[in-house]
Motif scaffolding. Structure first.
Motif, PDB file in Angstrom:
ATOM      1  N   GLY A   1       0.810  -1.204   0.000  1.00  0.00           N
ATOM      2  CA  GLY A   1       0.000   0.000   0.000  1.00  0.00           C
ATOM      3  C   GLY A   1       0.851   1.265   0.000  1.00  0.00           C
ATOM      4  N   PRO A   2       0.206   2.470  -0.086  1.00  0.00           N
ATOM      5  CA  PRO A   2      -1.246   2.681  -0.021  1.00  0.00           C
ATOM      6  C   PRO A   2      -1.973   2.156  -1.256  1.00  0.00           C
ATOM      7  CG  PRO A   2      -0.125   4.724  -0.569  1.00  0.00           C
ATOM      8  CD  PRO A   2       0.950   3.725  -0.275  1.00  0.00           C
ATOM      9  N   PHE A   3      -3.206   1.702  -1.024  1.00  0.00           N
ATOM     10  CA  PHE A   3      -4.001   1.101  -2.075  1.00  0.00           C
ATOM     11  C   PHE A   3      -5.094   2.071  -2.518  1.00  0.00           C
ATOM     12  CE2 PHE A   3      -2.571  -2.519   0.584  1.00  0.00           C
ATOM     13  CZ  PHE A   3      -1.768  -3.138  -0.354  1.00  0.00           C
ATOM     14  N   PRO A   4      -5.708   1.786  -3.659  1.00  0.00           N
ATOM     15  CA  PRO A   4      -6.845   2.608  -4.097  1.00  0.00           C
ATOM     16  C   PRO A   4      -7.968   2.574  -3.068  1.00  0.00           C
ATOM     17  CG  PRO A   4      -6.099   1.150  -5.856  1.00  0.00           C
ATOM     18  CD  PRO A   4      -5.364   0.737  -4.630  1.00  0.00           C
ATOM     19  N   PRO A   5      -8.840   3.560  -3.060  1.00  0.00           N
ATOM     20  CA  PRO A   5      -9.930   3.598  -2.066  1.00  0.00           C
ATOM     21  C   PRO A   5     -10.826   2.367  -2.074  1.00  0.00           C
ATOM     22  CG  PRO A   5      -9.738   5.704  -3.204  1.00  0.00           C
ATOM     23  CD  PRO A   5      -8.835   4.749  -3.923  1.00  0.00           C
ATOM     24  N   ASN A   6     -10.937   1.686  -3.236  1.00  0.00           N
ATOM     25  CA  ASN A   6     -11.829   0.523  -3.306  1.00  0.00           C
ATOM     26  C   ASN A   6     -11.122  -0.788  -2.975  1.00  0.00           C
ATOM     27  OD1 ASN A   6     -10.277   0.564  -5.663  1.00  0.00           O
ATOM     28  ND2 ASN A   6     -11.848  -0.481  -6.860  1.00  0.00           N
ATOM     29  N   HIS A   7      -9.882  -0.738  -2.505  1.00  0.00           N
ATOM     30  CA  HIS A   7      -9.177  -1.956  -2.084  1.00  0.00           C
ATOM     31  C   HIS A   7      -9.760  -2.430  -0.754  1.00  0.00           C
ATOM     32  CE1 HIS A   7      -5.891  -4.631  -0.857  1.00  0.00           C
ATOM     33  NE2 HIS A   7      -5.499  -4.624  -2.109  1.00  0.00           N
ATOM     34  N   VAL A   8      -9.814  -3.750  -0.557  1.00  0.00           N
ATOM     35  CA  VAL A   8     -10.430  -4.288   0.663  1.00  0.00           C
ATOM     36  C   VAL A   8      -9.713  -3.795   1.922  1.00  0.00           C
ATOM     37  CG1 VAL A   8     -11.396  -6.344  -0.410  1.00  0.00           C
ATOM     38  CG2 VAL A   8      -9.054  -6.405   0.481  1.00  0.00           C
TER      39      VAL A   8
ATOM     40  N   ILE B   1     -19.656 -10.363  -1.034  1.00  0.00           N
ATOM     41  CA  ILE B   1     -18.428 -10.224  -1.817  1.00  0.00           C
ATOM     42  C   ILE B   1     -18.476 -11.226  -2.957  1.00  0.00           C
ATOM     43  CG2 ILE B   1     -15.900 -10.321  -1.780  1.00  0.00           C
ATOM     44  CD1 ILE B   1     -16.058  -9.889   1.246  1.00  0.00           C
ATOM     45  N   ALA B   2     -18.035 -10.800  -4.116  1.00  0.00           N
ATOM     46  CA  ALA B   2     -17.887 -11.695  -5.261  1.00  0.00           C
ATOM     47  C   ALA B   2     -16.419 -11.742  -5.647  1.00  0.00           C
ATOM     48  CB  ALA B   2     -18.736 -11.216  -6.434  1.00  0.00           C
ATOM     49  N   GLY B   3     -15.934 -12.944  -5.965  1.00  0.00           N
ATOM     50  CA  GLY B   3     -14.529 -13.068  -6.332  1.00  0.00           C
ATOM     51  C   GLY B   3     -14.174 -14.490  -6.702  1.00  0.00           C
ATOM     52  N   ARG B   4     -12.902 -14.681  -7.024  1.00  0.00           N
ATOM     53  CA  ARG B   4     -12.415 -15.974  -7.510  1.00  0.00           C
ATOM     54  C   ARG B   4     -11.537 -16.638  -6.455  1.00  0.00           C
ATOM     55  NH1 ARG B   4     -12.929 -17.787 -12.382  1.00  0.00           N
ATOM     56  NH2 ARG B   4     -13.485 -15.709 -13.156  1.00  0.00           N
TER      57      ARG B   4
ATOM     58  N   LEU C   1      -9.758 -15.729  -1.381  1.00  0.00           N
ATOM     59  CA  LEU C   1     -10.638 -15.160  -2.405  1.00  0.00           C
ATOM     60  C   LEU C   1     -10.032 -13.864  -2.939  1.00  0.00           C
ATOM     61  CD1 LEU C   1     -13.531 -16.059  -3.398  1.00  0.00           C
ATOM     62  CD2 LEU C   1     -14.396 -14.162  -2.032  1.00  0.00           C
ATOM     63  N   GLU C   2      -9.903 -13.780  -4.252  1.00  0.00           N
ATOM     64  CA  GLU C   2      -9.500 -12.529  -4.898  1.00  0.00           C
ATOM     65  C   GLU C   2     -10.775 -11.773  -5.237  1.00  0.00           C
ATOM     66  OE1 GLU C   2      -7.087  -9.643  -6.024  1.00  0.00           O
ATOM     67  OE2 GLU C   2      -6.119 -11.588  -5.690  1.00  0.00           O
ATOM     68  N   ALA C   3     -11.074 -10.730  -4.469  1.00  0.00           N
ATOM     69  CA  ALA C   3     -12.350 -10.016  -4.623  1.00  0.00           C
ATOM     70  C   ALA C   3     -12.331  -9.146  -5.871  1.00  0.00           C
ATOM     71  CB  ALA C   3     -12.611  -9.152  -3.392  1.00  0.00           C
ATOM     72  N   ASP C   4     -13.489  -9.061  -6.526  1.00  0.00           N
ATOM     73  CA  ASP C   4     -13.603  -8.104  -7.628  1.00  0.00           C
ATOM     74  C   ASP C   4     -14.814  -7.182  -7.488  1.00  0.00           C
ATOM     75  OD1 ASP C   4     -15.807  -9.541  -8.451  1.00  0.00           O
ATOM     76  OD2 ASP C   4     -14.868 -10.389 -10.226  1.00  0.00           O
ATOM     77  N   SER C   5     -15.696  -7.482  -6.537  1.00  0.00           N
ATOM     78  CA  SER C   5     -16.808  -6.564  -6.256  1.00  0.00           C
ATOM     79  C   SER C   5     -17.329  -6.828  -4.855  1.00  0.00           C
ATOM     80  CB  SER C   5     -17.935  -6.703  -7.288  1.00  0.00           C
ATOM     81  OG  SER C   5     -18.400  -8.034  -7.336  1.00  0.00           O
ATOM     82  N   LEU C   6     -17.935  -5.799  -4.276  1.00  0.00           N
ATOM     83  CA  LEU C   6     -18.382  -5.871  -2.883  1.00  0.00           C
ATOM     84  C   LEU C   6     -19.613  -4.987  -2.730  1.00  0.00           C
ATOM     85  CD1 LEU C   6     -16.134  -5.735   0.231  1.00  0.00           C
ATOM     86  CD2 LEU C   6     -17.874  -3.991   0.005  1.00  0.00           C
TER      87      LEU C   6
ATOM     88  N   TRP D   1     -23.395  -2.347  -5.376  1.00  0.00           N
ATOM     89  CA  TRP D   1     -22.193  -3.141  -5.606  1.00  0.00           C
ATOM     90  C   TRP D   1     -21.126  -2.241  -6.207  1.00  0.00           C
ATOM     91  CZ3 TRP D   1     -21.084  -8.299  -4.645  1.00  0.00           C
ATOM     92  CH2 TRP D   1     -22.142  -9.054  -4.145  1.00  0.00           C
ATOM     93  N   ILE D   2     -19.933  -2.309  -5.647  1.00  0.00           N
ATOM     94  CA  ILE D   2     -18.835  -1.491  -6.161  1.00  0.00           C
ATOM     95  C   ILE D   2     -17.687  -2.411  -6.564  1.00  0.00           C
ATOM     96  CG2 ILE D   2     -19.444   0.482  -4.714  1.00  0.00           C
ATOM     97  CD1 ILE D   2     -16.983  -0.260  -2.966  1.00  0.00           C
ATOM     98  N   PRO D   3     -16.942  -2.050  -7.621  1.00  0.00           N
ATOM     99  CA  PRO D   3     -15.764  -2.855  -7.972  1.00  0.00           C
ATOM    100  C   PRO D   3     -14.698  -2.713  -6.891  1.00  0.00           C
ATOM    101  CG  PRO D   3     -15.861  -0.861  -9.299  1.00  0.00           C
ATOM    102  CD  PRO D   3     -17.145  -0.917  -8.532  1.00  0.00           C
ATOM    103  N   THR D   4     -14.033  -3.787  -6.586  1.00  0.00           N
ATOM    104  CA  THR D   4     -12.992  -3.752  -5.561  1.00  0.00           C
ATOM    105  C   THR D   4     -11.882  -4.720  -5.950  1.00  0.00           C
ATOM    106  OG1 THR D   4     -12.565  -3.912  -3.189  1.00  0.00           O
ATOM    107  CG2 THR D   4     -14.016  -5.563  -4.127  1.00  0.00           C
ATOM    108  N   LEU D   5     -10.840  -4.775  -5.159  1.00  0.00           N
ATOM    109  CA  LEU D   5      -9.727  -5.681  -5.409  1.00  0.00           C
ATOM    110  C   LEU D   5      -9.036  -5.986  -4.090  1.00  0.00           C
ATOM    111  CD1 LEU D   5      -6.667  -3.724  -6.793  1.00  0.00           C
ATOM    112  CD2 LEU D   5      -8.779  -2.570  -6.178  1.00  0.00           C
ATOM    113  N   GLY D   6      -8.212  -7.023  -4.096  1.00  0.00           N
ATOM    114  CA  GLY D   6      -7.508  -7.435  -2.889  1.00  0.00           C
ATOM    115  C   GLY D   6      -7.906  -8.834  -2.468  1.00  0.00           C
ATOM    116  N   ARG D   7      -7.010  -9.500  -1.747  1.00  0.00           N
ATOM    117  CA  ARG D   7      -7.243 -10.877  -1.312  1.00  0.00           C
ATOM    118  C   ARG D   7      -7.856 -10.923   0.085  1.00  0.00           C
ATOM    119  NH1 ARG D   7      -2.649 -15.109  -3.438  1.00  0.00           N
ATOM    120  NH2 ARG D   7      -2.916 -14.663  -5.649  1.00  0.00           N
ATOM    121  N   ILE D   8      -8.739 -11.901   0.272  1.00  0.00           N
ATOM    122  CA  ILE D   8      -9.452 -12.076   1.543  1.00  0.00           C
ATOM    123  C   ILE D   8      -9.336 -13.538   1.953  1.00  0.00           C
ATOM    124  CG2 ILE D   8     -11.687 -11.892   2.721  1.00  0.00           C
ATOM    125  CD1 ILE D   8     -12.503  -9.879   0.522  1.00  0.00           C
TER     126      ILE D   8
END
Length: 765
Positions: A82-89, A101-104, A120-125, A131-138
């Motif tokens: 980081g710092p990460f974008p505002p939409n990062h988990v 959360i939706a992700g792979r 899980l690699e998130a792509d939306s939350l 629902w907003i696009p997001t990113l980061g591992r959970i």
């Protein structure tokens, strides 16, 4: 002398490059600046290096190139953390809010009998209705086992999203930092498996080939071996030890042989030795043998799900195999550094991973020490002594690895396997034999049901012998001892001194650079200790969740610990004993407790040789008067107050309070059941009062705190409390100096000439 002779690349360029890269990664963890600053400096220094090289100024080019590597490491580490974008988990996660959360699924799921773990690699939350696009591992924990979820599946989950907790005790395990080394910044909890919906089911190589093959091998082991023995075999070969009995896992831990169950460098090495021995029979050329061994390493890494420990060992092994096949006189230390460069460039924060550090320390110890014992090894290079040669190699390699990792084991695990560590030698040899027989078992299962018994019968005997050997070494008096956690200056000093001693014994020479470095570190260590600020007195509260612990120490007074274990666990081994050994120059003289029969109290008392003072509940306990404890056990400045408690949970005269005199005032510790403060105490300078969790919501508590007006009000766990105060607004006293371990982790209150200072761990939230 040409300018090239002064090049910093020298004889081992990868070692120098690795040192500068590590320096940059360390700088990123100490100085937090935007990632683009080190990127700009990296580009500038790299251009300068290129220009100097074209001008044939080799030394200057080397300096700029190494500096560019440092800033590259700084940049890569800053980007990964980081710092990460505002939409990062990492920026969205809170204290357990409900969301979807939706992700792979990024790795093979970890299935256990009562739970399932996913990465899980998130792509939306979903936040509220949007629902907003997001990113980061959970890291997702699902409260059930047996889910039909595969690697690469696309899921939607309804869950509670949490920020991973950090350390709440000195020397405590920092779970948040551990996940960050894996680039995971959030946790999710799914209470109902129906909240996991598979949107797209994918068929990857991992879940369509590797997972079924692993399951087939596990079922063969279960078919021909008892459950506990089959779990040992799959642990050696696949790293699958979840079904292994706790007794067996403890034996491996206590003897320092658990690395054999983690599918790490030792397992990769044994597999290579087995296949290398088989290939030697075929008399293949070196290059052909190297190609086959590279395939074996890659297949083994995939079979073990590309676990980080296996991946590290496989990269190191692959570099070594390439050197063996196509280089005449490889420099193994330089090759090890090259492997480290590859791994840190790929994921720089691996540097702070315990497994990474242990793997490289052990490997360096082996490849540095063994060539210097070539004279000893050659003495056994005779036809009738060849078998003894391999035993000597195993002995020397194990010894070198154990010495190299010794300070790291003490630092991270707060214990050292002493006599138990000797189990590594026979167990590693037996584990190699077990892996060979296990592979034979799997191969023979192709040809029928009865033929595999030829391997299964001796295999079970070998596994029985391994357990017998582990039990013998674990039962030795000093199989494993608790130790203080050395700091990094002490760890590096240990390595330097070991290197100096080894060079003097082996080569009869002294490395001046190593000696000067050791003397500098020794001075830093000694003077740092000398300039430490020592309080007149110190009262420390440790965070043991439902258990209770405080430690009081003062100059020229006995050291007293109050320890209560309402729930069994590993607090004594993992927290209390390591903390006392690392943070205090002495051990407790007395232990006060209301749970005297717990195993943990016995363990701590035997370790510190402390006298245990038990306070029984009720009228029988009135035999202790305020003065008798002073005359009986000489606790100067400490009184036991048997005052009536108004705690509706504890009843009347359940347990006493402890009064400690400090700096013209008193500390009143009534964490067992609370007490009614006598009127004469109201006029006393009460610096601190401790009360129990079970009482924090009662109205009388606020009155006591207001009447006494202590500088600190502490709420501690007791046997009557069910839940802890986890939010500050739940506490009945709103002053900033109202504390609870459930809110801020461990904390200490110290006195310096009448002034009081507060030190706390970072809040969990």
């Amino acid at each position: 002398m040409s300018d090239s002779d002064h090049s910093l690349f020298g004889r081992r360029p990868a070692v120098v490059a690795l040192v500068f890269l590590i320096a940059g990664i360390l700088a990123s963890s100490l100085l937090h600046i935007p990632y683009y600053y080190p990127l700009i400096i990296f580009a500038a220094t790299f251009l300068c290096a290129s220009y100097m090289y074209l001008k044939q100024a080799t030394q200057a080019a080397s300096i700029f190139l190494m500096l560019s590597l440092s800033f590259l490491g700084w940049h890569l580490a800053a980007v990964s953390q980081g710092p990460f974008p505002p939409n990062h988990v990492a920026n969205i996660v809170g204290d357990g809010f409900r969301t979807e959360i939706a992700g792979r699924v990024m790795e093979e799921p970890d299935f256990r009998p009562d739970k399932t773990y996913l990465i899980l690699e998130a792509d939306s939350l979903r936040i509220e209705r949007d629902w907003i696009p997001t990113l980061g591992r959970i890291r997702v924990r699902i409260s059930t086992g047996g889910l039909h979820v595969n690697h690469d599946d696309y899921l939607k989950i309804a869950c509670f999203l949490y920020k991973p907790s950090g350390a709440t005790n000195p020397l405590g395990f920092d779970y948040s930092a551990y996940l960050k080394t894996k680039e995971i910044f959030a946790e999710a909890y799914v209470s109902n498996p129906l909240n996991v919906i598979i949107i797209i089911r994918e068929s990857s190589f991992l879940n369509s080939v590797v997972t079924p093959f692993r399951q087939k091998l596990t079922s063969i082991a279960r078919q021909y071996l008892p459950p506990e023995k089959s779990s040992m075999l799959t642990g050696f070969i696949l790293g699958e030890r979840r079904e292994m009995p706790e007794e067996y896992q403890k034996l491996f831990r206590d003897t320092g042989t658990m690395h054999l169950m983690a599918v790490s460098g030792s397992n990769v090495g044994m597999v290579l030795l087995i296949f290398g021995g088989l290939l030697s029979i075929l008399h293949l050329a070196r290059s052909a043998k190297a190609i086959v061994l590279l395939f074996v390493v890659g297949a083994f890494a995939v079979l073990t799900r590309l676990e980080p420990s296996v991946l590290r060992a496989s990269i190191m092994a692959a570099v070594g195999i390439v050197a063996y096949g196509w280089m005449r006189k490889p420099d193994l230390i330089n090759l090890l550094a090259f492997a480290g460069l590859l791994m840190l460039l790929w994921r720089p924060f691996q540097l702070f991973d315990v497994g990474f550090q242990l793997s490289f320390a052990a490997t360096f110890g082996i490849i540095y020490a063994l060539p210097r014992f070539s004279g000893v090894i050659k003495a056994f290079d005779r036809p009738n002594l060849r078998w003894l040669k391999w035993v000597v190699l195993a002995l020397l390699g194990t010894l070198a690895a154990q010495i190299a990792v010794l300070p790291l084991v003490a630092h991270y695990f707060h214990s050292i396997p002493v006599l138990g560590a000797l189990a590594n030698i026979p167990v590693m040899l037996l584990a190699g034999l077990a892996i060979t027989l296990g592979m034979a078992l799997f191969a023979l299962s192709i040809f029928g049901v009865w033929l595999p018994l030829l391997a299964a019968v001796p295999l079970q005997a070998v596994l029985d012998i391994i357990i017998a050997v582990l039990r013998f070494f674990a039962s030795l008096p000093h199989a494993r001892i608790a130790s203080a956690a050395p700091g990094w200056s002490a760890i590096i000093l240990f390595w330097l001194i070991s290197y100096i001693v080894f060079e003097v014994i082996n080569r009869r020479r002294l490395s001046k650079l190593a000696l000067v470095s050791a003397l500098v570190l020794l001075n830093i260590f000694i003077w740092g200790k000398g300039f430490e600020k020592h309080p007149d007195w110190r009262l420390e509260f440790l965070d043991l969740r439902r258990n209770h612990a405080w430690i009081f120490s003062a100059e020229e007074r006995p050291m007293v610990a109050c320890l209560d274990f309402f729930e069994p666990g590993s607090d004594a081994e993992d927290i209390i004993i390591p903390h006392i050994l690392s943070s205090y120059d002495r051990k407790p003289n007395f232990i006060l407790t209301v749970t005297p029969n717990s195993r943990e109290i016995d363990r701590i008392a035997s370790e510190s040789d402390a006298e245990v003072i038990s306070f029984a509940a009720g009228e029988a306990a009135k035999s202790y008067s305020e003065s008798s404890i002073i005359s009986n056990v000489s606790l100067a400045g400490i009184k036991v107050l048997w005052d009536q408690s108004d705690n509706t949970y504890a009843g009347v005269l359940a347990y006493p309070a402890i009064e400690i005199s400090v700096d013209g005032g008193v500390l009143i510790l009534a964490g067992w059941a609370g007490m009614t403060i006598r009127e004469e105490k109201i006029e006393t300078d009460i610096k601190l009062i401790e009360l129990p969790w079970s009482r924090y919501a009662q109205s009388r508590t606020l009155e006591i705190v207001e009447e006494c007006d202590p500088q600190f009000a502490i709420f501690s766990p007791d046997r009557y409390s069910v839940t802890a105060p986890e939010r500050r607004e739940k506490l009945t006293h709103s002053r900033e100096k109202t504390l609870s371990t459930s809110l801020c982790g461990a904390f200490a209150i110290s006195g310096y000439g009448g002034a009081i200072e507060l030190e706390t761990m970072k809040p969990r939230k």
